[in-house]
Design an enzyme around this catalytic site. Structure first.
Site, PDB file in Angstrom:
ATOM      1  N   LYS A  39       0.819  -1.198   0.000  1.00 52.32           N
ATOM      2  CA  LYS A  39       0.000   0.000   0.000  1.00 52.32           C
ATOM      3  C   LYS A  39       0.863   1.261   0.000  1.00 52.32           C
ATOM      4  O   LYS A  39       0.394   2.351  -0.326  1.00 52.32           O
ATOM      5  CB  LYS A  39      -0.880   0.022   1.266  1.00 52.32           C
ATOM      6  CG  LYS A  39      -1.889  -1.069   1.335  1.00 52.32           C
ATOM      7  CD  LYS A  39      -2.628  -0.985   2.697  1.00 52.32           C
ATOM      8  CE  LYS A  39      -3.542  -2.172   2.875  1.00 52.32           C
ATOM      9  NZ  LYS A  39      -4.083  -2.235   4.248  1.00 52.32           N
ATOM     10  N   GLY A  40       2.119   1.100   0.394  1.00 54.67           N
ATOM     11  CA  GLY A  40       2.973   2.258   0.686  1.00 54.67           C
ATOM     12  C   GLY A  40       3.130   3.287  -0.415  1.00 54.67           C
ATOM     13  O   GLY A  40       3.363   4.459  -0.136  1.00 54.67           O
ATOM     14  N   GLU A  94       7.694   2.031  -6.135  1.00 50.80           N
ATOM     15  CA  GLU A  94       7.856   1.589  -4.746  1.00 50.80           C
ATOM     16  C   GLU A  94       7.851   2.804  -3.814  1.00 50.80           C
ATOM     17  O   GLU A  94       8.247   3.901  -4.220  1.00 50.80           O
ATOM     18  CB  GLU A  94       9.222   0.915  -4.593  1.00 50.80           C
ATOM     19  CG  GLU A  94       9.194  -0.581  -4.469  1.00 50.80           C
ATOM     20  CD  GLU A  94       8.726  -1.094  -3.121  1.00 50.80           C
ATOM     21  OE1 GLU A  94       7.798  -0.515  -2.525  1.00 50.80           O
ATOM     22  OE2 GLU A  94       9.286  -2.089  -2.663  1.00 50.80           O
ATOM     23  N   ASP A  95       7.484   2.575  -2.565  1.00 49.00           N
ATOM     24  CA  ASP A  95       7.623   3.645  -1.574  1.00 49.00           C
ATOM     25  C   ASP A  95       9.061   3.743  -1.094  1.00 49.00           C
ATOM     26  O   ASP A  95       9.635   4.814  -1.024  1.00 49.00           O
ATOM     27  CB  ASP A  95       6.660   3.424  -0.389  1.00 49.00           C
ATOM     28  CG  ASP A  95       6.778   2.046   0.244  1.00 49.00           C
ATOM     29  OD1 ASP A  95       7.501   1.181  -0.290  1.00 49.00           O
ATOM     30  OD2 ASP A  95       6.132   1.819   1.288  1.00 49.00           O
ATOM     31  N   ASP A  98      14.500  -0.959   0.703  1.00 43.73           N
ATOM     32  CA  ASP A  98      15.208  -1.180   1.957  1.00 43.73           C
ATOM     33  C   ASP A  98      16.251  -2.284   1.723  1.00 43.73           C
ATOM     34  O   ASP A  98      17.376  -1.989   1.331  1.00 43.73           O
ATOM     35  CB  ASP A  98      14.158  -1.549   3.012  1.00 43.73           C
ATOM     36  CG  ASP A  98      14.731  -1.743   4.394  1.00 43.73           C
ATOM     37  OD1 ASP A  98      15.642  -0.983   4.767  1.00 43.73           O
ATOM     38  OD2 ASP A  98      14.280  -2.646   5.117  1.00 43.73           O
ATOM     39  N   LYS A 126      17.280   3.257   1.099  1.00 42.60           N
ATOM     40  CA  LYS A 126      18.190   3.196   2.262  1.00 42.60           C
ATOM     41  C   LYS A 126      19.419   2.383   1.879  1.00 42.60           C
ATOM     42  O   LYS A 126      19.408   1.158   2.028  1.00 42.60           O
ATOM     43  CB  LYS A 126      17.497   2.444   3.405  1.00 42.60           C
ATOM     44  CG  LYS A 126      16.489   3.203   4.205  1.00 42.60           C
ATOM     45  CD  LYS A 126      16.114   2.341   5.417  1.00 42.60           C
ATOM     46  CE  LYS A 126      14.668   2.471   5.773  1.00 42.60           C
ATOM     47  NZ  LYS A 126      14.237   1.524   6.804  1.00 42.60           N
ATOM     48  N   PHE A 147      13.699   4.009  10.457  1.00 37.80           N
ATOM     49  CA  PHE A 147      12.379   3.507  10.072  1.00 37.80           C
ATOM     50  C   PHE A 147      11.486   4.725   9.918  1.00 37.80           C
ATOM     51  O   PHE A 147      11.294   5.495  10.858  1.00 37.80           O
ATOM     52  CB  PHE A 147      11.802   2.527  11.103  1.00 37.80           C
ATOM     53  CG  PHE A 147      10.589   1.834  10.567  1.00 37.80           C
ATOM     54  CD1 PHE A 147      10.716   0.713   9.759  1.00 37.80           C
ATOM     55  CD2 PHE A 147       9.320   2.333  10.819  1.00 37.80           C
ATOM     56  CE1 PHE A 147       9.595   0.090   9.217  1.00 37.80           C
ATOM     57  CE2 PHE A 147       8.192   1.717  10.285  1.00 37.80           C
ATOM     58  CZ  PHE A 147       8.337   0.590   9.484  1.00 37.80           C
ATOM     59  N   ARG A 160       0.034   6.661   7.511  1.00 37.52           N
ATOM     60  CA  ARG A 160       0.189   6.818   6.060  1.00 37.52           C
ATOM     61  C   ARG A 160      -0.237   8.208   5.601  1.00 37.52           C
ATOM     62  O   ARG A 160       0.215   8.708   4.582  1.00 37.52           O
ATOM     63  CB  ARG A 160      -0.656   5.786   5.308  1.00 37.52           C
ATOM     64  CG  ARG A 160      -0.218   4.352   5.494  1.00 37.52           C
ATOM     65  CD  ARG A 160      -0.952   3.451   4.509  1.00 37.52           C
ATOM     66  NE  ARG A 160      -0.881   2.053   4.897  1.00 37.52           N
ATOM     67  CZ  ARG A 160       0.121   1.232   4.603  1.00 37.52           C
ATOM     68  NH1 ARG A 160       1.152   1.687   3.938  1.00 37.52           N
ATOM     69  NH2 ARG A 160       0.098  -0.031   4.975  1.00 37.52           N
TER      70      ARG A 160
HETATM   71  P1  5GP Z   1      12.558  -4.403   0.967  1.00 43.59           P
HETATM   72  O1  5GP Z   1      11.899  -5.552   0.292  1.00 43.59           O
HETATM   73  O2  5GP Z   1      13.307  -3.489   0.041  1.00 43.59           O
HETATM   74  O3  5GP Z   1      13.402  -4.845   2.122  1.00 43.59           O
HETATM   75  O4  5GP Z   1      11.434  -3.576   1.667  1.00 43.59           O
HETATM   76  C1  5GP Z   1      10.491  -2.929   0.977  1.00 43.59           C
HETATM   77  C2  5GP Z   1       9.255  -2.699   1.806  1.00 43.59           C
HETATM   78  O5  5GP Z   1       9.514  -2.724   3.214  1.00 43.59           O
HETATM   79  C3  5GP Z   1       8.705  -1.333   1.540  1.00 43.59           C
HETATM   80  O6  5GP Z   1       7.849  -1.358   0.427  1.00 43.59           O
HETATM   81  C4  5GP Z   1       8.015  -0.999   2.825  1.00 43.59           C
HETATM   82  O7  5GP Z   1       6.714  -1.511   2.815  1.00 43.59           O
HETATM   83  C5  5GP Z   1       8.803  -1.731   3.893  1.00 43.59           C
HETATM   84  N1  5GP Z   1       9.761  -0.832   4.557  1.00 43.59           N
HETATM   85  C6  5GP Z   1      11.098  -0.873   4.486  1.00 43.59           C
HETATM   86  N2  5GP Z   1      11.653   0.105   5.206  1.00 43.59           N
HETATM   87  C7  5GP Z   1      10.639   0.803   5.727  1.00 43.59           C
HETATM   88  C8  5GP Z   1      10.561   1.977   6.562  1.00 43.59           C
HETATM   89  O8  5GP Z   1      11.555   2.606   6.964  1.00 43.59           O
HETATM   90  N3  5GP Z   1       9.309   2.389   6.868  1.00 43.59           N
HETATM   91  C9  5GP Z   1       8.188   1.750   6.458  1.00 43.59           C
HETATM   92  N4  5GP Z   1       7.019   2.259   6.846  1.00 43.59           N
HETATM   93  N5  5GP Z   1       8.225   0.670   5.681  1.00 43.59           N
HETATM   94  C10 5GP Z   1       9.431   0.202   5.323  1.00 43.59           C
END
Ligand code: 5GP
Length: 172
Positions: A39-40, A94-95, A98, A126, A147, A160
């Site tokens: 949803k982000g 993507e939002d 990470d 990040k 975070f 959100r």
């Molecule tokens: P990844 O698969 O790259 O590790 O993570 C992606 C997803 O993790 C993002 O779409 C998000 O939903 C969640 N996420 C990662 N870091 C953060 C953060 O700092 N804050 C929030 N709210 N969600 C995060």
């Protein structure tokens, strides 16, 4: 509840306009399929497509890889797109990137549909946390290892709606 502001509403809006301009220049007049990762990314997507000056088809995909603030390391598709993206210009939105698991898994998945082009847009990145290599074609902001919440990003479903990106400093 308010949180320390990391990126202001104005800075976000300015950067979103810049990214939309890049996209418009690149595709000038060609159709693009924008796929928001729910949803982000829903607010980022909504703002971005309203600034893009080329025909847009919008779709969404819902995946989950997170519980609380830690990655589970697995990607689950909760809702898939309805659009046939074969031969289309696709932009995954993507939002936040990470560990990179979500977006790198999605890129591999979308490649199988043979799109004409496949790009990645992300509001945040990040670098300190990256584990899966991913090329972000349109990146709004690189951030330190916090975070973050707001502008579509949540903590357990909350915050959100905040118009800025803030650092979550509450209970985990
Ligand atoms: P990844 O698969 O790259 O590790 O993570 C992606 C997803 O993790 C993002 O779409 C998000 O939903 C969640 N996420 C990662 N870091 C953060 C953060 O700092 N804050 C929030 N709210 N969600 C995060």
């Amino acid at each position: 509840m308010s949180f320390p502001e990391l990126i202001s509403k104005d800075s976000i809006q300015k950067r979103v306009r810049e990214l939309a301009k890049e996209i418009s220049n690149e595709f000038h007049g060609e159709e693009v399929v924008v796929v928001g990762v729910l949803k982000g990314s829903f607010i980022f997507c909504a703002d971005l497509i309203r600034e893009i000056d080329t025909p847009v088809i919008l779709d969404f995909i819902s995946v989950s890889s997170y519980e609380g603030t830690e990655s589970t390391g697995e990607l689950k598709i909760n809702l898939d797109i309805k659009t046939d993206v074969t031969g289309k210009n696709v932009i995954l939105v993507e939002d936040i990137v990470d560990t990179g698991l979500t977006i790198s898994s999605l890129v591999e998945r979308f490649k199988k549909s043979n799109p004409k082009s496949l790009k990645v847009a992300s509001l945040l990145y990040k670098p300190a946390r990256i584990q899966h290599k991913v090329d972000i074609d349109y990146l709004a902001f690189e951030i330190e290892d916090h975070f973050v919440i707001g502008y579509g990003l949540d903590f357990n479903g909350l915050y959100r709606e905040l118009p800025y990106v803030g650092i979550y400093n509450g209970e985990v």
